[in-house]
Write an enzyme that holds these catalytic residues in place. Structure first.
Site, PDB file in Angstrom:
ATOM      1  N   VAL A   1       3.062  -5.898   3.467  1.00 30.04           N
ATOM      2  CA  VAL A   1       4.458  -6.242   3.199  1.00 30.04           C
ATOM      3  C   VAL A   1       5.212  -5.170   2.408  1.00 30.04           C
ATOM      4  O   VAL A   1       6.405  -5.338   2.135  1.00 30.04           O
ATOM      5  CB  VAL A   1       4.568  -7.612   2.490  1.00 30.04           C
ATOM      6  CG1 VAL A   1       4.033  -8.709   3.397  1.00 30.04           C
ATOM      7  CG2 VAL A   1       3.852  -7.618   1.147  1.00 30.04           C
ATOM      8  N   GLU A   2       4.537  -4.091   2.021  1.00 31.80           N
ATOM      9  CA  GLU A   2       5.208  -2.931   1.423  1.00 31.80           C
ATOM     10  C   GLU A   2       4.411  -1.682   1.749  1.00 31.80           C
ATOM     11  O   GLU A   2       3.202  -1.643   1.548  1.00 31.80           O
ATOM     12  CB  GLU A   2       5.318  -3.038  -0.106  1.00 31.80           C
ATOM     13  CG  GLU A   2       6.302  -4.051  -0.622  1.00 31.80           C
ATOM     14  CD  GLU A   2       6.460  -3.980  -2.133  1.00 31.80           C
ATOM     15  OE1 GLU A   2       6.334  -2.867  -2.700  1.00 31.80           O
ATOM     16  OE2 GLU A   2       6.692  -5.025  -2.750  1.00 31.80           O
ATOM     17  N   ASN A   3       5.113  -0.671   2.237  1.00 34.09           N
ATOM     18  CA  ASN A   3       4.513   0.639   2.497  1.00 34.09           C
ATOM     19  C   ASN A   3       5.654   1.597   2.773  1.00 34.09           C
ATOM     20  O   ASN A   3       6.554   1.281   3.547  1.00 34.09           O
ATOM     21  CB  ASN A   3       3.558   0.569   3.699  1.00 34.09           C
ATOM     22  CG  ASN A   3       3.106   1.936   4.178  1.00 34.09           C
ATOM     23  OD1 ASN A   3       3.411   2.340   5.301  1.00 34.09           O
ATOM     24  ND2 ASN A   3       2.390   2.659   3.352  1.00 34.09           N
TER      25      ASN A   3
ATOM     26  N   TYR B   1       0.850  -1.191   0.000  1.00 35.50           N
ATOM     27  CA  TYR B   1       0.000   0.000   0.000  1.00 35.50           C
ATOM     28  C   TYR B   1       0.878   1.229   0.000  1.00 35.50           C
ATOM     29  O   TYR B   1       1.620   1.485   0.952  1.00 35.50           O
ATOM     30  CB  TYR B   1      -0.951   0.046   1.206  1.00 35.50           C
ATOM     31  CG  TYR B   1      -1.822   1.292   1.157  1.00 35.50           C
ATOM     32  CD1 TYR B   1      -2.998   1.297   0.428  1.00 35.50           C
ATOM     33  CD2 TYR B   1      -1.422   2.475   1.780  1.00 35.50           C
ATOM     34  CE1 TYR B   1      -3.773   2.453   0.327  1.00 35.50           C
ATOM     35  CE2 TYR B   1      -2.181   3.632   1.686  1.00 35.50           C
ATOM     36  CZ  TYR B   1      -3.355   3.611   0.959  1.00 35.50           C
ATOM     37  OH  TYR B   1      -4.115   4.753   0.843  1.00 35.50           O
ATOM     38  N   TYR B   2       0.797   1.984  -1.089  1.00 35.49           N
ATOM     39  CA  TYR B   2       1.466   3.269  -1.188  1.00 35.49           C
ATOM     40  C   TYR B   2       0.461   4.404  -1.324  1.00 35.49           C
ATOM     41  O   TYR B   2       0.670   5.493  -0.815  1.00 35.49           O
ATOM     42  CB  TYR B   2       2.421   3.293  -2.392  1.00 35.49           C
ATOM     43  CG  TYR B   2       3.536   2.287  -2.273  1.00 35.49           C
ATOM     44  CD1 TYR B   2       4.669   2.564  -1.516  1.00 35.49           C
ATOM     45  CD2 TYR B   2       3.462   1.049  -2.914  1.00 35.49           C
ATOM     46  CE1 TYR B   2       5.694   1.644  -1.396  1.00 35.49           C
ATOM     47  CE2 TYR B   2       4.486   0.122  -2.805  1.00 35.49           C
ATOM     48  CZ  TYR B   2       5.598   0.416  -2.044  1.00 35.49           C
ATOM     49  OH  TYR B   2       6.603  -0.510  -1.919  1.00 35.49           O
TER      50      TYR B   2
END
Length: 476
Positions: A373-375, A312-313
């Protein structure tokens, strides 16, 4: 700041990818991968999108992945930094071509296995749980040239052989696995996402969705194999997340946003639910797609994942009249610019509440544990006269998103953990730049590949250490 308490045992850490961090692109028996062919500069996007066939390296171009940040040689130093921050989880990926340099060999490369065993043992030494992606945007180039990559069903056998090798070789060291990174991105960036290069005149939608079907079959088989090798293995899918908002309450905009949301979630629907959703039939009809399935595929797909992981960006906006003139890129996914939120230096919307919305939507839909797992925030960092990096903008971004994550947990969403993206500065997947920095640790390297590669702690390093030590309670 009032914040719901994160559960005991919540996994805190950061994430890297082999192709953006390791470098050593031909060391230890490794073969070339798709990412190794993507240059920095004017030709980058055409190669990423599969519009320009790039099967050989050129002398007049710079390829950032070839050295990256040299994690291959410096992983002990870097993992020690992660341990100093208090990481309890570290997400990374295995470079498929380190284990199978060409991709279709019968036996793996022992040097590749030895490297990853040493890496995971180093994590375990510090009590850090490895979270490992099998395929993070790097297909062995031999499979692209000889087989056409994922358009070819033979890839299922090559991938499952590779997956079984990983599950067996690293049994006892790794229990959290992801099959394909951001599987939905192959729709938007076909070569970097899945090694696809298009021929003149062919139905590109057919090629992309057929390739995705082969990946979904391979993912389901890998999930089955992981559980057979060790019933304690936990396997997740991975989505490039971010809810689509209607640009207005005009019904046509609401419908457009729903369609975009379905397009984004189609592959995760299959991986989490074990079958294609009903809306897939009309989607395929509209795009002129005739999916080729083997008789056993529907049964194979029933091997669904244990948890849903996602990046989530930014949130996205959709309307009935979206076109190239009024959209902005958010992780290569087309979106209207949202006038109600701020933008990053690279034009990505900053929307912490959108994370809470996305988490609630995903759990409502799948009823499986989530893993963020990504931000993170890509930004230009400056070293001041004292040799320090005062990245308060990054702290502000992460504070707001971790707070929103805690709110979603209070809403009843089960979340296994959080790995911020690019915990150590790395090569940007979208632009190939080093100047687009995400990390808590600065790496001395510029966009042209110059620099000592020395590591330097940023202000956010100490802030995140405090967040982890307090289990998310202290975000000041």
């Amino acid at each position: 700041m009032s914040l719901a308490r994160f559960p005991q045992g919540f996994l805190w850490g950061g994430a890297l990818a082999a192709n953006q961090a390791e470098g050593a692109h031909l060391e230890g028996g490794k073969g070339l991968t798709t990412v190794d062919m993507i240059p920095h500069g004017a030709n980058r996007m055409a190669v990423k999108l599969g519009q320009e066939q790039r099967f050989t390296l050129r002398d007049d171009e710079f390829y950032p992945s070839h050295e990256a940040i040299d994690f291959y040689h410096r992983y002990k130093e870097d993992i020690a930094l992660m341990a100093e921050m208090g990481f309890t989880v570290f997400r990374t990926s295995i470079a498929w071509s380190r284990l199978y340099p060409k991709g279709d060999e019968a036996e793996p490369n022992p040097e590749g296995i030895a490297f990853y065993r040493a890496l995971f043992e180093e994590c375990r030494k510090y009590g850090i749980e490895p979270l490992v992606t099998l395929c993070h945007f790097d297909v062995p180039m031999h499979l692209v040239v000889e087989y056409g990559s994922w358009r070819n069903r033979q890839m299922v056998d090559f991938f499952t052989r590779y997956a079984r090798t990983c599950f067996e070789a690293f049994d006892g060291l790794v229990k959290y696995w992801l099959t394909f990174n951001e599987i939905n991105i192959l729709l938007h960036s076909p070569f970097s996402g899945a090694g696809l290069v298009f021929e003149e005149g062919e139905n590109r939608e057919q090629v992309k969705y057929q390739a995705a079907h082969h990946e979904l079959v391979a993912s389901a088989l890998a999930t089955k194999i992981a559980h057979e090798v060790n019933p304690h293995n936990q396997v997740g899918c991975m989505l490039a997340g971010g809810s689509f908002y209607p640009y207005s309450c005009k019904p046509e905009d609401v419908w457009a946003a729903l369609q975009k949301e379905r397009e984004n979630l189609l592959f995760i629907d299959v991986q989490a639910r074990g079958a294609y959703p009903a809306y897939a039939a009309s989607l395929f009809r509209e795009k002129g797609i005739q999916l080729v399935k083997a008789p056993e595929d529907d049964d194979i797909l029933k091997h669904s994942v244990d948890f849903v992981s996602f990046s989530y960006y930014a949130s996205r906006c959709a309307s009935a009249d979206m076109n190239a003139g009024n959209t902005s890129a958010a992780n290569v996914v087309k979106s209207l610019r949202n006038p109600h939120i701020q933008q990053s230096q690279w034009g990505w919307g900053i929307d912490p509440l959108g994370l809470r919305i996305t988490m609630n939507s995903l759990y409502d839909r799948y009823q499986k544990p989530l893993f963020l797992v990504e931000n993170g925030l890509g930004a230009i960092d400056e070293i001041n006269a004292a040799g320090e990096i005062e990245d308060d903008y990054r702290i502000d971004y992460l504070r707001a998103h971790i707070s929103a994550m805690g709110d979603a947990i209070a809403d009843g969403v089960p979340l296994l953990g959080y790995t911020s993206w690019g915990c150590i500065d790395l090569v940007s997947a979208s632009t190939g730049e080093m100047s687009k920095r995400y990390g808590f640790v600065h790496v001395d390297r510029d966009d042209a590949g110059r620099g000592t590669l020395a590591r330097r702690r940023k202000k956010s390093f100490w802030w995140y250490r405090q967040v982890i030590a307090s289990n998310g309670e202290d975000l000041a």
